[in-house]
Design an enzyme around this catalytic site. Structure first.
Site, PDB file in Angstrom:
ATOM      1  N   HIS A 419       0.830  -1.207   0.000  1.00 21.56           N
ATOM      2  CA  HIS A 419       0.000   0.000   0.000  1.00 21.56           C
ATOM      3  C   HIS A 419       0.869   1.264   0.000  1.00 21.56           C
ATOM      4  O   HIS A 419       0.501   2.272   0.607  1.00 21.56           O
ATOM      5  CB  HIS A 419      -0.896   0.022   1.256  1.00 21.56           C
ATOM      6  CG  HIS A 419      -1.909  -1.081   1.303  1.00 21.56           C
ATOM      7  ND1 HIS A 419      -2.570  -1.452   2.455  1.00 21.56           N
ATOM      8  CD2 HIS A 419      -2.401  -1.884   0.319  1.00 21.56           C
ATOM      9  CE1 HIS A 419      -3.424  -2.438   2.185  1.00 21.56           C
ATOM     10  NE2 HIS A 419      -3.324  -2.726   0.901  1.00 21.56           N
TER      11      HIS A 419
HETATM   12  C1  LIG Z   1      -0.940  -7.000  -5.121  1.00 18.92           C
HETATM   13  C2  LIG Z   1      -1.673  -5.802  -4.577  1.00 18.92           C
HETATM   14  C3  LIG Z   1      -2.859  -5.997  -3.846  1.00 18.92           C
HETATM   15  C4  LIG Z   1      -3.530  -4.890  -3.313  1.00 18.92           C
HETATM   16  N1  LIG Z   1      -4.728  -5.095  -2.683  1.00 18.92           N
HETATM   17  C5  LIG Z   1      -5.443  -4.006  -2.278  1.00 18.92           C
HETATM   18  C6  LIG Z   1      -6.757  -4.163  -1.767  1.00 18.92           C
HETATM   19  O1  LIG Z   1      -7.338  -5.266  -1.754  1.00 18.92           O
HETATM   20  N2  LIG Z   1      -7.402  -3.054  -1.295  1.00 18.92           N
HETATM   21  C7  LIG Z   1      -6.824  -1.817  -1.314  1.00 18.92           C
HETATM   22  O2  LIG Z   1      -7.430  -0.845  -0.837  1.00 18.92           O
HETATM   23  N3  LIG Z   1      -5.588  -1.635  -1.867  1.00 18.92           N
HETATM   24  C8  LIG Z   1      -4.921  -2.693  -2.368  1.00 18.92           C
HETATM   25  N4  LIG Z   1      -3.703  -2.504  -2.979  1.00 18.92           N
HETATM   26  C9  LIG Z   1      -3.212  -1.129  -3.143  1.00 18.92           C
HETATM   27  C10 LIG Z   1      -3.991  -0.363  -4.205  1.00 18.92           C
HETATM   28  O3  LIG Z   1      -4.410  -1.191  -5.265  1.00 18.92           O
HETATM   29  C11 LIG Z   1      -3.086   0.747  -4.761  1.00 18.92           C
HETATM   30  O4  LIG Z   1      -2.514   1.456  -3.689  1.00 18.92           O
HETATM   31  C12 LIG Z   1      -3.839   1.733  -5.629  1.00 18.92           C
HETATM   32  O5  LIG Z   1      -4.516   1.020  -6.638  1.00 18.92           O
HETATM   33  C13 LIG Z   1      -2.840   2.739  -6.207  1.00 18.92           C
HETATM   34  O6  LIG Z   1      -3.458   3.512  -7.208  1.00 18.92           O
HETATM   35  P1  LIG Z   1      -2.576   4.553  -8.037  1.00 18.92           P
HETATM   36  O7  LIG Z   1      -3.510   5.223  -8.977  1.00 18.92           O
HETATM   37  O8  LIG Z   1      -1.811   5.398  -7.085  1.00 18.92           O
HETATM   38  O9  LIG Z   1      -1.513   3.683  -8.851  1.00 18.92           O
HETATM   39  P2  LIG Z   1      -1.750   2.468  -9.848  1.00 18.92           P
HETATM   40  O10 LIG Z   1      -3.144   1.949  -9.762  1.00 18.92           O
HETATM   41  O11 LIG Z   1      -0.648   1.498  -9.598  1.00 18.92           O
HETATM   42  O12 LIG Z   1      -1.603   3.126 -11.290  1.00 18.92           O
HETATM   43  C14 LIG Z   1      -0.393   3.564 -11.850  1.00 18.92           C
HETATM   44  C15 LIG Z   1      -0.453   3.339 -13.355  1.00 18.92           C
HETATM   45  O13 LIG Z   1       0.556   4.099 -13.979  1.00 18.92           O
HETATM   46  C16 LIG Z   1       1.195   3.313 -14.984  1.00 18.92           C
HETATM   47  N5  LIG Z   1       2.541   3.848 -15.145  1.00 18.92           N
HETATM   48  C17 LIG Z   1       3.529   3.847 -14.218  1.00 18.92           C
HETATM   49  N6  LIG Z   1       4.628   4.458 -14.712  1.00 18.92           N
HETATM   50  C18 LIG Z   1       4.310   4.868 -15.954  1.00 18.92           C
HETATM   51  C19 LIG Z   1       5.059   5.554 -16.960  1.00 18.92           C
HETATM   52  N7  LIG Z   1       6.308   5.944 -16.733  1.00 18.92           N
HETATM   53  N8  LIG Z   1       4.457   5.805 -18.140  1.00 18.92           N
HETATM   54  C20 LIG Z   1       3.164   5.416 -18.362  1.00 18.92           C
HETATM   55  N9  LIG Z   1       2.429   4.754 -17.435  1.00 18.92           N
HETATM   56  C21 LIG Z   1       2.995   4.491 -16.240  1.00 18.92           C
HETATM   57  C22 LIG Z   1       1.147   1.907 -14.413  1.00 18.92           C
HETATM   58  O14 LIG Z   1       1.340   0.928 -15.398  1.00 18.92           O
HETATM   59  C23 LIG Z   1      -0.223   1.882 -13.757  1.00 18.92           C
HETATM   60  O15 LIG Z   1      -1.236   1.477 -14.654  1.00 18.92           O
HETATM   61  C24 LIG Z   1      -3.008  -3.578  -3.510  1.00 18.92           C
HETATM   62  C25 LIG Z   1      -1.837  -3.393  -4.244  1.00 18.92           C
HETATM   63  C26 LIG Z   1      -1.180  -4.485  -4.786  1.00 18.92           C
HETATM   64  C27 LIG Z   1       0.063  -4.239  -5.597  1.00 18.92           C
END
Ligand SMILES: Cc1cc2nc3c(=O)[nH]c(=O)nc-3n(C[C@H](O)[C@H](O)[C@H](O)COP(=O)(O)OP(=O)(O)OC[C@H]3O[C@@H](n4cnc5c(N)ncnc54)[C@H](O)[C@@H]3O)c2cc1C
Length: 480
Positions: A419
């Site tokens: 997380h």
């Molecule tokens: C295995 C796992 C299980 C989890 N389970 C839960 C759960 O059950 N409940 C919960 O609340 N949280 C859970 N989490 C945490 C939660 O899913 C994440 O914290 C949240 O989804 C993060 O969202 P975000 O938008 O910050 O990043 P992300 O959803 O990770 O999105 C980032 C995106 O940016 C893209 N990207 C990155 N760098 C670049 C680049 N340089 N150029 C173009 N694209 C790029 C990536 O490919 C990705 O699609 C889990 C996380 C993991 C890894």
């Protein structure tokens, strides 16, 4: 040139792209490193997380979890991001978390619980409690609690009740409408056995809009500036390098890659940047303190029948102030089950920095878990409570006793909840820990924002996905 370029089509990026493109006069381009067209069946099945060694839709990072404890973490690399591959637990952060968040903003009310509640309501379609105060019935994300828990989850709930712990039927209830501590079924973004991520819920219905362009397999490597104004990005797409221009650039690349992009573009600790030959654009504490939820795993033997019919990985949780106890319903090894004991507001803070200026090199990620003595003490207490619950389930073969959960034992059983947050913390311009302002604009620049889990300035007492969606909903109001 587009009005808004969104880097990263993950949990937050898909929400922003959909909300911003509702205005037909606002052009939006979303670029995502992973695939846009995906094997949906493999990804959407809520009973499994596609993160194993064979997975082609994750970023992998070797990490240091604690002194002498190494590990590996993943992040989603696909439309929907980490939310497309995660556990489906969808719980709001607590009112106390937003009080702490507001304190980081010198008491400003912009991120108080009352201020964020409309966005939490707008994003959800709660099938169980939608008609209750503080809930929503028409949002893109379906929320449900399991109607038919596995015998293991039922036994866990009974053991909690036998210990006199309170039942919390709705973990997303308004503050005061439910006990602050107790056990209850986990609200999940799952419908008909399918994990509904923001790619499916928000982006897919918007894809036909002429003012929205989505490109997959495009990795942004650096932000381009004219002075301190962000004007475009460099990217790699199918082996070719190129540049995209935009009026406003929003990083939604997640707490690891958004931070790495800022650092590579010259926003970071000047000493560290110069050591890597990166010209300094603006000094900022990017990656200097991050937070995550350390989890101690207690393994126990169980009858296979106990977990029969497991639909989602985690059906029930026990919330005890800053501790969350997770009886995983799925078994990762035959007959072996795992009880996760997570510290939700740890004092220990991690550090992320670049290994090199080359985008191919993953950043160095050092969690520094258990470095604060208070965290070790609290986790020892929490493990003792967790064992008490386990021993209350007569048909289990719980570990007879854990030899006194010493520091060495904690280290040996240490994992992470995955997380990671707070690499680009929100705060005022004079806050030495802040990277973005209250509206997620990067201090010291114009035309550049970070909108994802990076910006959260305090540890969240619950899993972060629901709050990440809320942040994107909220900030979309500022960016139109
Ligand atoms: C295995 C796992 C299980 C989890 N389970 C839960 C759960 O059950 N409940 C919960 O609340 N949280 C859970 N989490 C945490 C939660 O899913 C994440 O914290 C949240 O989804 C993060 O969202 P975000 O938008 O910050 O990043 P992300 O959803 O990770 O999105 C980032 C995106 O940016 C893209 N990207 C990155 N760098 C670049 C680049 N340089 N150029 C173009 N694209 C790029 C990536 O490919 C990705 O699609 C889990 C996380 C993991 C890894």
């Amino acid at each position: 040139m587009v009005d808004t370029l969104i880097v990263g089509g993950g949990t937050a990026g898909c929400v922003l792209a959909a909300r911003l493109s509702e205005d037909p006069n606002h052009s939006v381009r979303l670029v995502e490193a992973g695939p846009v067209s995906i094997d949906a069946a493999q990804l959407l099945d809520a009973t499994r997380m596609p993160i194993g060694p064979e997975s082609t839709v994750v970023w992998r990072y070797p990490v240091d979890l604690a002194a002498s404890v190494v590990g590996n973490i993943v992040r989603g690399r696909v439309i929907g991001g980490s939310g497309a591959i995660n556990g489906g637990y969808f719980v709001r952060a607590t009112a106390a978390d937003f009080t702490a968040w507001s304190k980081e903003l010198d008491g400003a009310a912009s991120w108080s619980f009352d201020a964020v509640l409309p966005a939490y309501r707008r994003l959800e379609r709660d099938h169980d409690y939608g008609d209750r105060p503080g809930h929503g019935t028409t949002g893109p994300i379906p929320v449900r609690r399991t109607a038919d828990p596995t015998p293991l989850s039922r036994e866990f709930a009974s053991a909690c009740a036998a210990l006199g712990l309170a039942s919390i039927p709705d973990l997303n209830a308004l503050p005061g409408a439910a006990p602050a501590e107790g056990y209850g079924p986990v609200p999940c973004n799952v419908e008909h056995g399918r994990r509904v991520d923001t790619g499916t819920a928000y982006l897919a219905p918007a894809l036909a809009r002429p003012n929205l362009t989505v490109t997959g397999a495009m990795v942004v490597t650096r932000i381009r500036f004219d002075g301190t104004r962000a004007v475009g990005v460099d990217y790699l797409h199918e082996g070719r390098a190129g540049t995209l221009a935009a009026d406003h650039i929003v990083l939604c690349a997640g707490a690891i890659e958004s931070a790495a992009l800022l650092l590579r573009s010259g926003i970071g600790d000047p000493r560290q940047l110069r050591a890597l030959d990166i010209p300094v654009l603006h000094p900022a504490p990017v990656g200097a303190w991050f937070s995550d939820h350390p989890e101690i795993g207690i393994e126990y033997r169980s009858a296979a029948a106990l977990a029969s019919g497991a639909g989602i990985p985690l059906e029930y949780v026990l919330e005890l102030d800053d501790v969350e106890i997770r009886p995983y319903a799925v078994s990762f090894t035959p007959y072996i089950h795992r009880l996760g004991v997570a510290l939700m507001r740890p004092r220990s803070e991690g550090v992320l920095r670049l290994r090199s200026a080359d985008p191919v090199d993953a950043p160095l990620i050092d969690f520094r878990y258990l470095s604060a003595a208070t965290d070790r003490i609290r986790l020892r207490e929490a493990v003792t409570i967790a064992l008490e619950v386990l021993h209350g389930i007569p048909i289990l073969r719980a570990p007879e006793s854990i030899p006194e959960p010493t520091d060495a034992w904690l280290h040996a059983n240490l994992a992470t909840s995955q997380h990671l947050s707070g690499t680009c913390r929100m705060g005022g311009a004079d806050d030495e820990r802040a990277v973005v302002d209250e509206r997620c604009r990067v201090h010291g620049t114009t035309g550049l924002s970070v909108v994802d889990l990076s910006v959260v300035p305090v540890p969240l007492s619950r899993g972060p996905k629901a709050t990440t969606v809320m942040i994107a909903e909220r900030v979309s109001e500022y960016l139109t």
